[in-house]
Design a protein around this motif. Structure first.
Motif, short mmCIF file in Angstrom:
data_model
loop_
_atom_site.label_atom_id
_atom_site.label_comp_id
_atom_site.label_asym_id
_atom_site.label_seq_id
_atom_site.Cartn_x
_atom_site.Cartn_y
_atom_site.Cartn_z
N HIS A 1 0.83 -1.21 0.00
CA HIS A 1 0.00 0.00 0.00
C HIS A 1 0.87 1.26 0.00
CE1 HIS A 1 -2.74 2.83 2.38
NE2 HIS A 1 -3.38 2.61 1.26
N ILE A 2 1.82 1.31 0.92
CA ILE A 2 2.70 2.47 1.04
C ILE A 2 3.56 2.61 -0.21
CG2 ILE A 2 4.66 3.42 2.31
CD1 ILE A 2 3.49 2.06 4.85
N GLY A 3 4.12 1.48 -0.65
CA GLY A 3 4.96 1.50 -1.84
C GLY A 3 4.17 1.94 -3.07
N GLY A 4 2.92 1.48 -3.16
CA GLY A 4 2.06 1.86 -4.28
C GLY A 4 1.79 3.36 -4.30
N GLY A 5 1.66 3.94 -3.10
CA GLY A 5 1.43 5.37 -3.01
C GLY A 5 2.67 6.15 -3.40
N LEU A 6 3.82 5.73 -2.88
CA LEU A 6 5.08 6.41 -3.19
C LEU A 6 5.35 6.36 -4.69
CD1 LEU A 6 7.20 5.06 -0.20
CD2 LEU A 6 6.68 7.48 -0.61
N SER A 7 5.08 5.19 -5.27
CA SER A 7 5.31 5.02 -6.70
C SER A 7 4.41 5.96 -7.50
CB SER A 7 5.04 3.56 -7.07
OG SER A 7 4.76 3.42 -8.44
N GLY B 1 3.30 -4.02 -17.99
CA GLY B 1 4.05 -3.26 -18.99
C GLY B 1 5.49 -3.00 -18.58
N PRO B 2 6.18 -2.19 -19.38
CA PRO B 2 7.63 -2.02 -19.20
C PRO B 2 8.03 -1.33 -17.90
CG PRO B 2 6.80 -0.56 -20.93
CD PRO B 2 5.67 -1.45 -20.54
N ASP B 3 7.15 -0.49 -17.31
CA ASP B 3 7.56 0.19 -16.09
C ASP B 3 7.27 -0.63 -14.82
OD1 ASP B 3 4.86 0.44 -16.18
OD2 ASP B 3 4.80 2.60 -15.77
N HIS B 4 6.87 -1.89 -15.03
CA HIS B 4 6.62 -2.80 -13.90
C HIS B 4 5.60 -2.28 -12.90
CE1 HIS B 4 9.83 -5.26 -15.41
NE2 HIS B 4 10.69 -4.25 -15.31
N LYS B 5 4.62 -1.55 -13.40
CA LYS B 5 3.58 -1.04 -12.51
C LYS B 5 2.22 -1.28 -13.15
CE LYS B 5 6.10 3.05 -11.08
NZ LYS B 5 6.19 4.49 -11.31
N ILE B 6 1.22 -1.58 -12.31
CA ILE B 6 -0.16 -1.58 -12.77
C ILE B 6 -0.79 -0.31 -12.22
CG2 ILE B 6 -2.37 -2.79 -12.63
CD1 ILE B 6 -0.67 -5.39 -12.19
N THR B 7 -1.29 0.53 -13.12
CA THR B 7 -1.75 1.85 -12.67
C THR B 7 -3.25 2.04 -12.79
OG1 THR B 7 -1.28 2.70 -14.86
CG2 THR B 7 0.42 3.02 -13.20
N LYS B 8 -3.94 1.11 -13.42
CA LYS B 8 -5.39 1.27 -13.55
C LYS B 8 -6.07 -0.08 -13.53
CE LYS B 8 -8.41 4.52 -15.95
NZ LYS B 8 -8.59 5.41 -14.81
N LEU B 9 -6.99 -0.22 -12.59
CA LEU B 9 -7.76 -1.46 -12.51
C LEU B 9 -9.25 -1.12 -12.63
CD1 LEU B 9 -5.98 -3.40 -9.63
CD2 LEU B 9 -6.01 -4.03 -12.04
N ALA C 1 -10.76 -0.21 -8.72
CA ALA C 1 -10.39 1.12 -9.21
C ALA C 1 -10.08 2.06 -8.04
CB ALA C 1 -11.52 1.70 -10.06
N GLY C 2 -10.73 1.81 -6.90
CA GLY C 2 -10.48 2.62 -5.70
C GLY C 2 -9.02 2.55 -5.31
N TRP C 3 -8.44 1.37 -5.45
CA TRP C 3 -7.04 1.19 -5.11
C TRP C 3 -6.16 2.02 -6.03
CZ3 TRP C 3 -4.12 -1.52 -1.47
CH2 TRP C 3 -2.75 -1.56 -1.74
N THR C 4 -6.40 1.90 -7.33
CA THR C 4 -5.51 2.56 -8.28
C THR C 4 -5.78 4.06 -8.42
OG1 THR C 4 -6.92 1.66 -10.03
CG2 THR C 4 -4.84 0.54 -9.62
N GLN C 5 -6.75 4.59 -7.64
CA GLN C 5 -6.95 6.05 -7.72
C GLN C 5 -5.74 6.78 -7.12
OE1 GLN C 5 -10.54 6.92 -5.47
NE2 GLN C 5 -9.43 7.91 -3.82
N SER C 6 -5.03 6.15 -6.19
CA SER C 6 -3.88 6.85 -5.61
C SER C 6 -2.67 5.94 -5.40
CB SER C 6 -4.27 7.49 -4.28
OG SER C 6 -4.65 6.50 -3.37
N ARG C 7 -2.77 4.71 -5.89
CA ARG C 7 -1.69 3.75 -5.64
C ARG C 7 -1.41 2.92 -6.88
NH1 ARG C 7 -5.31 3.45 -0.57
NH2 ARG C 7 -6.74 3.87 -2.24
N ASP C 8 -0.16 2.61 -7.11
CA ASP C 8 0.20 1.65 -8.15
C ASP C 8 0.29 0.28 -7.52
OD1 ASP C 8 0.46 3.75 -9.91
OD2 ASP C 8 2.63 3.98 -9.53
#
Ligand code: SF4
Lengths: 267, 520
Positions: free
Chosen positions: A223-229, B452-460, B465-472
């Motif tokens: 969670h924290i890491g996801g926010g920082l990222s 993808g290439p940046d190793h992050k999931i940014t939109k679900l 979707a609540g999670w990806t509103q402010s978190r990867d």
């Protein structure tokens, strides 16, 4: 000692290195690690979301996987999952009227430990640098997760272990005891409040000037890491087990690929 | 008016200001947008909670006091009907009059009737949660009776035509500049040169209130405690305005929830240590008023008490939830709650905000009430409230219990299962066997692809979707730990479906069925 590893679902699927590091630490101390293959998850997400009926098979599975004589103690690198095993499993069993399962769950809970609890209380690790060869030359800040702090009463065990790592520079986290806002499905059901809590947590972490934030719960760190990222910060998160497992020969790096001395497998 | 004779066969749920008008996430979203509110709240809660920690740490026996408080309350709940009868006898014998009210409507009618009997149209009020709960002020207004709040913070909220947002500090969401503006606008005869100096503001309120105290013939109060063995009522306060109301008027009408009882005078000792330290962070509160019936030549001539159920019997019938009735309304739980700190009290929609509100409101109204059923989810279950509660109410456990009551009450009622229902079912299937989780984990490389290439999931999509509103979400690893262990570690495996069967019949039957399903 024969120690059963409960890897927890998030660690198993998302952070295998945390579990590998746990194995490495225990084997370095001369213990045998076993992995009950039937294990999957503690069921905490279901219980905490109110899906008690759906939690029953998950809890029954865990109890079944760990209710054996094949090990002395069980360990998990997660305070919240251990708290769930100890506090929630008997309650879930009771909710479906299975008193036999309740008794077995209580017995499994009684010999399940969170990693730092096992290291300090049972295995007598007081100096990670000397006893494990832990070496991690970085500025680190530490977030004590709510369940470890309040349900398991871990106290300063994790911080003490961290402080004894060679080369580490531990930066005090302001408002450390404040929740990071994860709370399982809370972060989805009440995404706005969760995000506001996360914002304050990450701001405090960034204020320490640490290269990374560590803790004992993979879920909070995700969670924290996801926010920082998302905020584009260079600060990352790393589980406490990986810092303890890091050595001068095989150092865990702060970013990118992390190498861990993995006991037997790499020897 | 009905006499309380133990548990009614059908629960009477609470009415009045206990129902949220909108769901918590909706209200929270709006309140979170108010930066001033967040700043005021953050500042105020931090100040009170530091003070509380300080004075609590002074007492070496704090934990034992909490245990004692909890035990006394537990015994009260176990013998409530008996204690109420004892209290009624003693209170009546000393000249008081008891009235019983099942819900907010009955209580309001009783109070309005009593005031009408005096011929008065103005009353002064002691700060009281029970009268907030039943919406007494609004009801009296409809009846042509004006109720003046005399607690400073309540007065501010009332003058501003606002609602309290905290049970102890009702105007916590306002800062002093706002308060000065309210006084200038709403207080008759306020000095136009009024500054926002707290002492100056307090003096203005004092002058205003004096006029009311000296003319009022009727006062309405709540009560913090009622002592069964003597028929005594108690009000605990900081300002002394309550005491003015309790002593000057001719008629005193108290509205109190039935759970406020204590068995004996001596039990008060425990709570007089727990309450002030937990609420205002003081060693002792400045004013504690106790009154036992009517005394010739001293105090009010007519003393009434309205004993309020309003959902309390229903809460008492909930084995897991009933300890919520132990609450002494100290507000310590809200001052440490990270959710309350950010949303403020209005987001909870009910008289009772914060962690205790999240369990008490749905317990009193019944979880079936749509908006209140969102309240038990308004917590990250961090546990700070349980640690702070002076009577050890296990709020996190009750929250979880109420969530399960909510989920169960909706089972089978909905035409379509929610995304959460579907997700939880699927997860239950996948997470109740190591084999199944192993199978699901074979899909991890797919997740890597999605990242993808940046190793992050940014939109679900969907609820995630609540999670990806402010978190990867980080890209998943190539393979799971389970796979690594099997292929590379070659360590001994143990337990699980390979273990000799030692389980209970039920768990084993369940696991056997599962193995079959998995083709084992
Ligand atoms: S629940 Fe406990 S902490 Fe919260 S107001 Fe009631 S007594 Fe105080």
């Amino acid at each position: 000692m024969r120690i059963a590893l409960f890897a927890t679902c998030i660690v198993d699927a998302m952070y295998p290195r945390t579990a590998q590091a746990t194995v490495s630490i225990l084997e370095r101390l001369g213990h045998e690690v076993v992995f009950p293959s039937g294990q999957a998850c503690c069921g905490q997400m279901h219980v905490n979301s109110g899906y008690l009926k759906e939690a029953v098979p998950v809890v029954a599975n865990h109890v079944h996987a760990f209710d054996t004589k094949d090990y002395d103690v069980a360990v998990a690198p997660s305070g919240s999952c251990v708290a769930s095993v100890k506090h929630q499993h008997p309650m879930v069993a009771r909710s479906c009227g299975d008193t036999a399962l309740e008794a077995r769950a209580a017995a499994v809970g009684a010999r399940t430990y969170e990693l730092s609890e096992l290291l300090v209380d049972v295995l007598g690790v007081t100096d990670a640098g000397a006893q494990l060869g832990s070496y991690f030359p970085h500025r680190v800040t530490y977030h004590p997760s709510c369940h470890g702090m309040r349900l398991l009463r871990l106290g300063d065990r994790q911080a003490r272990l961290l402080r004894s790592v060679h080369g580490i520079e531990l930066a005090e986290l302001p408002e450390a005891d404040q929740c990071c806002g994860f709370g399982g499905t809370f972060s989805m059901k009440n995404a706005d409040v969760s995000s506001a809590m996360l914002e304050d947590k990450t701001a405090n972490i960034r204020s320490t000037g640490a290269a990374l934030c560590t803790g004992g719960d993979a879920s909070c760190l995700m969670h924290i890491g996801g926010g920082l990222s998302r905020q584009g910060s260079d600060v990352t998160t790393l589980h406490l087990a990986e810092i303890l497992a890091s050595t001068a020969e095989a150092p865990a790096s702060v970013t990118g690929e992390i190498r861990v001395a993995t006991g037997k497998a790499t020897r | 008016m009905s006499t309380f004779l133990g548990m009614p066969s059908l629960p009477v749920f609470g009415t009045g200001n206990l129902h949220a008008a909108e769901s918590f996430p909706t209200a929270a979203h709006r309140e979170l947008g108010n930066a001033q509110l967040r700043a005021n709240l953050g500042h105020a809660t931090h100040t009170i909670r530091d003070k509380r920690l300080q004075v609590v740490s002074e007492l070496p026996d704090w934990e034992q006091l909490r245990d004692a408080g909890s035990a006394i309350k537990e015994s009260v709940m176990a013998r409530l009907p008996e204690l109420l009868e004892q209290f009624e006898q003693n209170f009546t014998a000393r000249g008081g009059v008891i009235h019983w009210a099942r819900d907010a409507g009955e209580a309001n009618d009783i109070v309005a009737g009593l005031i009408r009997d005096t011929g008065e149209t103005e009353v002064v009020k002691v700060k009281s949660m029970a009268t907030q709960e039943i919406g007494l002020n609004e009801y009296l207004e409809e009846q042509g009776i004006t109720a003046f709040e005399t607690d400073l913070a309540e007065l501010i909220v009332q003058l501003d035509h606002d609602k309290p947002s905290h049970i102890l500090v009702p105007a916590i969401h306002k800062n002093r500049t706002e308060i000065r503006d309210i006084f200038l606008r709403e207080m008759p005869g306020a000095d136009p040169a009024l500054t926002d100096n707290p002492a100056v503001l307090a003096m203005a309120a004092r002058a205003h209130l004096r006029r009311k105290f000296l003319t009022a013939k009727v006062a309405v109060s709540g009560a913090n405690f009622a002592l069964a063995d003597s028929g005594t009522l108690a009000v605990v306060e900081s300002e002394g305005n309550g005491r003015m109301c309790l002593t000057l008027p001719e008629t005193l009408i108290t509205v109190m929830g039935v759970e406020k009882l204590l068995p004996t005078w001596q039990d008060l000792e425990v709570f007089m240590q727990l309450l002030p330290r937990s609420s205002t962070g003081e060693r002792m509160n400045p004013y504690t008023s106790l009154w036992t019936g009517v005394t010739d030549g001293d105090g009010p001539r007519n003393v009434h008490l309205v004993l309020l159920d309003n959902g309390r019997s229903a809460a008492l019938a909930d084995e897991m939830g009933r300890s919520a009735l132990h609450c002494i309304r100290c507000s310590a739980c809200m001052n440490v709650c990270p959710v309350y700190e950010r949303t403020g009290g209005h987001a909870y929609g009910s008289t009772y905000p914060g962690p205790i509100g999240a369990i008490l409101s749905p317990l009193l109204t019944g979880i079936e009430s749509e908006e209140n059923s969102s309240l038990p989810y308004a917590s990250s279950l961090c546990g700070a409230c349980y640690d702070a509660c002076p009577v050890k109410i296990n709020i996190p456990d009750i929250l979880v219990h109420l969530r399960s009551v909510d989920v169960d009450s909706k089972r089978g009622k909905k035409k379509l299962p929610s995304q959460m229902d579907v997700g939880m079912k699927a997860a239950s299937w996948a997470l109740s066997s190591g084999k199944r989780l192993g199978l699901v984990e074979k899909g991890l490389p797919l997740g890597r692809l999605a990242a993808g290439p940046d190793h992050k999931i940014t939109k679900l999509p969907g609820i995630a979707a609540g999670w990806t509103q402010s978190r990867d979400i980080p890209a998943p690893p190539q393979k799971s730990f389970r796979d690594w262990w099997a292929k590379e570690h070659h360590g001994p495996e143990t337990g699980g479906t390979n273990a000799p069967a030692r389980g209970t019949a039920r768990a084993d039957a369940h696991l056997n069925a599962q193995d079959k399903e998995d083709g084992a």
